[in-house]
Design an enzyme around this catalytic site. Structure first.
Site, PDB file in Angstrom:
ATOM      1  CD  GLN A   1      -1.347   6.449  -2.903  1.00 26.23           C
ATOM      2  OE1 GLN A   1      -0.679   6.250  -1.889  1.00 26.23           O
ATOM      3  NE2 GLN A   1      -2.197   7.452  -3.025  1.00 26.23           N
TER       4      GLN A   1
ATOM      5  CB  SER B   1      -0.941   0.007   1.214  1.00 25.20           C
ATOM      6  OG  SER B   1      -0.190  -0.001   2.421  1.00 25.20           O
ATOM      7  CG  ASN B   2       4.211   1.614   2.464  1.00 22.52           C
ATOM      8  OD1 ASN B   2       5.007   0.831   2.979  1.00 22.52           O
ATOM      9  ND2 ASN B   2       3.210   2.141   3.158  1.00 22.52           N
TER      10      ASN B   2
ATOM     11  CE  LYS C   1       7.291   2.418   4.801  1.00 21.21           C
ATOM     12  NZ  LYS C   1       6.246   3.402   5.156  1.00 21.21           N
TER      13      LYS C   1
ATOM     14  CB  CYS D   1      10.097  26.213  17.784  1.00 18.61           C
ATOM     15  SG  CYS D   1       8.914  25.950  19.147  1.00 18.61           S
TER      16      CYS D   1
ATOM     17  CG  ASP E   1       3.273   8.722   9.903  1.00 24.65           C
ATOM     18  OD1 ASP E   1       3.815   8.768  11.028  1.00 24.65           O
ATOM     19  OD2 ASP E   1       2.928   7.646   9.368  1.00 24.65           O
ATOM     20  CG  ASN E   2       3.710  10.269  14.825  1.00 26.53           C
ATOM     21  OD1 ASN E   2       4.120  10.682  15.896  1.00 26.53           O
ATOM     22  ND2 ASN E   2       4.448   9.489  14.022  1.00 26.53           N
TER      23      ASN E   2
ATOM     24  CB  CYS F   1      11.567  27.936  21.136  1.00 26.45           C
ATOM     25  SG  CYS F   1      10.173  28.998  20.688  1.00 26.45           S
TER      26      CYS F   1
ATOM     27  CB  CYS G   1      -1.923   8.219   4.892  1.00 28.13           C
ATOM     28  SG  CYS G   1      -1.100   9.811   4.670  1.00 28.13           S
TER      29      CYS G   1
END
Length: 266
Positions: free
Chosen positions: A76, A73-74, A90, A177, A134-135, A253, A193
């Site tokens: 795509q 599925s990656n 990866k 920041c 992604d988080n 910061c 996703c």
């Protein structure tokens, strides 16, 4: 003095000719790229184009971090990987792709989930950090590490048809920041996703801008996206820029002493 790794021999003059022709970059800028160290956290949708363009540009040492494996599925959107990489980490699949594209660069693959101490160690050893995660938890951890190390951070995100990019350069006392723009909250809603989907080329658009901003930070050319959030709506193909300032009370910061008294942007 530039080391041997940054010497422009005939082969490099040919490979990087289109960069060297740019007055704003030139030979000196290319030498800076060859001598630079980039840390890329995430070898997925955003990390794929970002890493490929930095390797193609001749960034001398790239550290690619990801603890996930390549899944069908990656493919795509994660153009760093192909069918031969299914089931492989990866970071290692990405390393092989980058070296196949440009054996002139050094690529270190780290198959690990980074804690705060490890992130800070890696940020201290980098000239620029690209957050391609992604988080929110990882993004905030990377931000803390870059603030502590005073290493420029190029952060990107993409979901469905929407993407955004900004640069956080805490070498500038007035620069905000990531936490200034997106305060950390336990109840923050997070879209993934895997459950909401993402347009494949969108991550290419965002990751490519991240690579461009990283190259600008390394070479010192142009105006980076510091204090500006660049967003794209790929469904309508509209780009927008939002300016933002440092939060003087930011828990990550905020400065103490004279620097804390200065108002954001002035």
């Amino acid at each position: 003095m530039m080391g041997d790794a940054a010497v422009l021999d005939d082969a490099r003059l040919t490979r990087y000719a289109r960069h060297i022709l740019l007055d704003e970059l030139g030979i000196e800028g290319q030498e800076r790229l060859l001598a630079a160290r980039a840390l890329i956290v995430g070898a997925g949708g955003l990390g794929s184009p970002a890493a490929l363009y930095l390797a193609a540009a001749g960034v001398g040492r790239i550290t690619l971090v990801d603890d996930d494996v390549v899944e069908l599925s990656n493919l795509q959107r994660q153009i760093l990987h192909d069918m031969t990489g299914l089931g492989r980490p990866k970071a290692e699949s990405g390393r092989d792709a980058l070296l196949a594209l440009n054996p002139d660069v050094q690529v270190r693959a780290l198959v690990e989930r980074l804690d705060d101490a490890r992130l800070r160690e890696l940020a201290l050893d980098a000239d620029v950090v690209l957050d391609c995660s992604d988080n929110f938890a990882t993004r905030h951890a990377i931000n803390r590490a870059c603030v502590a190390a005073r290493t420029p951070l190029v952060s990107g995100a993409a979901i469905k048809f929407s993407g955004q990019i900004s640069v956080y350069d805490l070498r500038d006392a007035d620069a905000p920041c990531y936490h200034c723009l997106f305060p950390e909250a336990d109840d923050a809603e997070e879209l993934r996703c895997a459950t909401t989907g993402v347009l494949g080329p969108l991550v290419g658009m965002v990751g490519s801008v991240q690579a461009a901003e990283a190259i600008k930070m390394i070479t010192g050319m142009g105006e980076p996206l510091v204090g500006r959030l660049l967003s794209v709506d790929a469904l309508r193909m509209q780009w927008h820029t939002i300016r933002f300032r440092r939060d003087p009370d930011c828990p990550v910061c905020a400065r103490r002493g004279p620097a804390a008294a200065a108002s954001p942007g002035g």
